[in-house]
Design an enzyme around this catalytic site. Structure first.
Site, PDB file in Angstrom:
ATOM      1  N   ARG A   1      -2.976  15.393 -20.742  1.00  0.00           N
ATOM      2  CA  ARG A   1      -2.715  16.472 -19.912  1.00  0.00           C
ATOM      3  C   ARG A   1      -3.399  16.597 -18.467  1.00  0.00           C
ATOM      4  NH1 ARG A   1      -3.195  18.097 -25.757  1.00  0.00           N
ATOM      5  NH2 ARG A   1      -5.325  18.478 -25.254  1.00  0.00           N
TER       6      ARG A   1
ATOM      7  N   GLU B   1     -17.414  13.226 -31.710  1.00  0.00           N
ATOM      8  CA  GLU B   1     -18.186  14.027 -32.715  1.00  0.00           C
ATOM      9  C   GLU B   1     -18.486  12.937 -33.687  1.00  0.00           C
ATOM     10  OE1 GLU B   1     -17.822  18.105 -35.388  1.00  0.00           O
ATOM     11  OE2 GLU B   1     -16.343  17.719 -33.900  1.00  0.00           O
TER      12      GLU B   1
END
Length: 190
Positions: free
Chosen positions: A72, A109
């Site tokens: 994006r 993560e």
């Protein structure tokens, strides 16, 4: 050092941008509050406001590289680059760029990922703006900064449309200047 576009509450463009972003609960998996910018892109006024706010901030900053993070960042980076007279450099996921690339690994993560840039896309001493749609934990922005700085580029600032402040991504940027248009609080408990 972080700055928001509307710290004094006087720019109605920020409210228009914020209201054009759709939040989708439990996407792509449970507990995720997905910040969907596709609705922003469907609103020509809000999309134009987004680009204009960035251009106003960067037009006189002597920036000659706008580095957009996949995917994006590719939407917002090119119009900003064109408007300020800079080149656009895509920062891509592995094996998406043909030819020689320079690679930077970063932590997620659960695990790691990599970001790549063409060798020779930037030159030592150039001044860059790093653009993405959203900062969450800050991993991709940090990888982009490291990639550019490894080849001698000065990163002037990082810019995102949306920040999820509870995920503390700006803390990962250290003293690197950071600019955001909209902060979206998720209501998470530490």
């Amino acid at each position: 050092m972080a700055t928001t576009a509307d710290k004094d509450g006087n720019d109605d463009r920020v409210a228009r941008i914020s209201s054009a972003i759709r939040v989708i609960q439990d996407f792509p998996k449970p507990v995720i509050m997905f910040q969907d910018i596709t609705t922003l892109l469907l609103d020509p006024k809000a999309f134009k406001d987004t680009i204009e706010l960035f251009v106003e901030r960067y037009k006189d900053r002597d920036i000659n590289v706008v580095a957009g993070i996949e995917a994006r960042g590719f939407i917002f980076g090119p119009p900003i680059a064109l408007a300020i007279g800079a080149k656009f450099v895509p920062m891509r996921k592995p094996k998406k760029l043909p030819g020689k690339v320079i690679t930077q690994e970063y932590s997620l993560e659960y695990g790691t990922d990599k970001m790549e840039m063409h060798v020779g896309a930037v030159q030592e001493g150039e001044r860059a703006l790093v653009v993405d749609d959203l900062i969450a934990t800050g991993g991709t922005l940090c990888a982009a900064i490291r990639l550019l700085e490894r080849v001698g580029v000065h990163v002037v600032e990082c810019a995102c449309v949306i920040e999820l402040p509870e995920l503390k991504g700006r803390d990962q940027l250290g003293d690197k200047p950071f600019f955001v248009l909209v902060s979206c609080w998720l209501g998470l408990v530490d």
